[in-house]
Scaffold this motif. Sequence first.
Motif, PDB file in Angstrom:
ATOM      1  N   ILE A 114       0.854  -1.181   0.000  1.00  0.00           N
ATOM      2  CA  ILE A 114       0.000   0.000   0.000  1.00  0.00           C
ATOM      3  C   ILE A 114       0.892   1.233   0.000  1.00  0.00           C
ATOM      4  O   ILE A 114       1.686   1.433   0.915  1.00  0.00           O
ATOM      5  CB  ILE A 114      -0.932   0.019   1.235  1.00  0.00           C
ATOM      6  N   PHE A 145      -2.450  -1.058  -3.737  1.00  0.00           N
ATOM      7  CA  PHE A 145      -3.373   0.040  -3.488  1.00  0.00           C
ATOM      8  C   PHE A 145      -2.561   1.320  -3.310  1.00  0.00           C
ATOM      9  O   PHE A 145      -1.444   1.288  -2.786  1.00  0.00           O
ATOM     10  CB  PHE A 145      -4.214  -0.213  -2.228  1.00  0.00           C
ATOM     11  N   VAL A 167     -11.032   4.975  -0.477  1.00  0.00           N
ATOM     12  CA  VAL A 167     -10.333   3.886  -1.159  1.00  0.00           C
ATOM     13  C   VAL A 167     -10.859   2.538  -0.684  1.00  0.00           C
ATOM     14  O   VAL A 167     -11.045   1.607  -1.476  1.00  0.00           O
ATOM     15  CB  VAL A 167      -8.810   3.995  -0.931  1.00  0.00           C
ATOM     16  N   ASN A 169     -12.707  -0.340  -2.917  1.00  0.00           N
ATOM     17  CA  ASN A 169     -11.952  -1.588  -3.064  1.00  0.00           C
ATOM     18  C   ASN A 169     -12.354  -2.566  -1.959  1.00  0.00           C
ATOM     19  O   ASN A 169     -11.645  -2.711  -0.945  1.00  0.00           O
ATOM     20  CB  ASN A 169     -10.447  -1.317  -2.990  1.00  0.00           C
ATOM     21  N   LEU A 177     -10.036  -4.858   0.157  1.00  0.00           N
ATOM     22  CA  LEU A 177      -9.297  -4.441   1.353  1.00  0.00           C
ATOM     23  C   LEU A 177      -9.956  -4.976   2.618  1.00  0.00           C
ATOM     24  O   LEU A 177      -9.286  -5.263   3.609  1.00  0.00           O
ATOM     25  CB  LEU A 177      -9.230  -2.909   1.422  1.00  0.00           C
TER      26      LEU A 177
END
Length: 268
Positions: free
Chosen positions: A174, A215, A247, A251, A254
């Motif tokens: 990340i 990410f 985010v 997504n 995650l």
Amino acid sequence: MNSKASIGIAFSGGGVRGISHLGVLKALNEIGVFPSQVSGSSAGAIVGAMYCQGYSPDEVLKIIIETNYFKLIRPAISWKGLFTMDNLAQLLKTYLPHNNFASLNVPLHVAATDIGKGEVVYFNSGNLVEPILASSCIPGMFEPIFYESRYLVDGGVLNNLPVEPLQANCDIVIGVNCNHLPELSAVRNVKNLLERAVMMNMNFNAYSRKSVCTFFIEAPGLGKFGVFDLKKASEFFQAGYNQAMKVIEANPSLLEISTQLQPQPSEL
């Protein structure tokens, strides 16, 4: 996605804008995502070290606001730089008392720049405070840090998003950048021009590593603020938190990530 996947988080430099990294960490922790390893340049190295030591994001924010070491930076009578980092060194030793990478709860990698050889240096063992100081040493503003026979300055000069130390050991990387620049319709003055040019270079440096990240989290517009604008600390923190939540919402994968590294109360 593998429920036991190892997670690495790389934090950019960016002065007090790096406080936004804490908001990102808080959001990730709230959904049960905790890093297996952390890497950082400059402000990212400071935030990373405090977090890896065991302080919560909220605790680190409180420490930064209460200590306000920017007001304590004293002039250095030297051609090497305008200021010394003595006060930051003392603060780091207060909150990182063992001064050793091995004492951290989470492994940390710190990026610095060898100004003599013109190359990136990564530290993950031995003394902790000296590499952090080197990684935060803005050329021309602070005296270079002489450590392990090298003159070291800000890691962001050559690598402002140090994902490389994480790639070999982490399934998920990340990347977190705190220097997003909003569009500009007009340049007000030479100072504004130079600051924006430097920021663009920092971002190009970071964006060149974006493709490596699983990410990428970047709160919008933070690049318009100064590197010492501590009055905006709470806003930076909230901006990082809000963007990380966006985010996460975009997504769902995650939410599937879980780690075995959630800090226990006895470790803090």
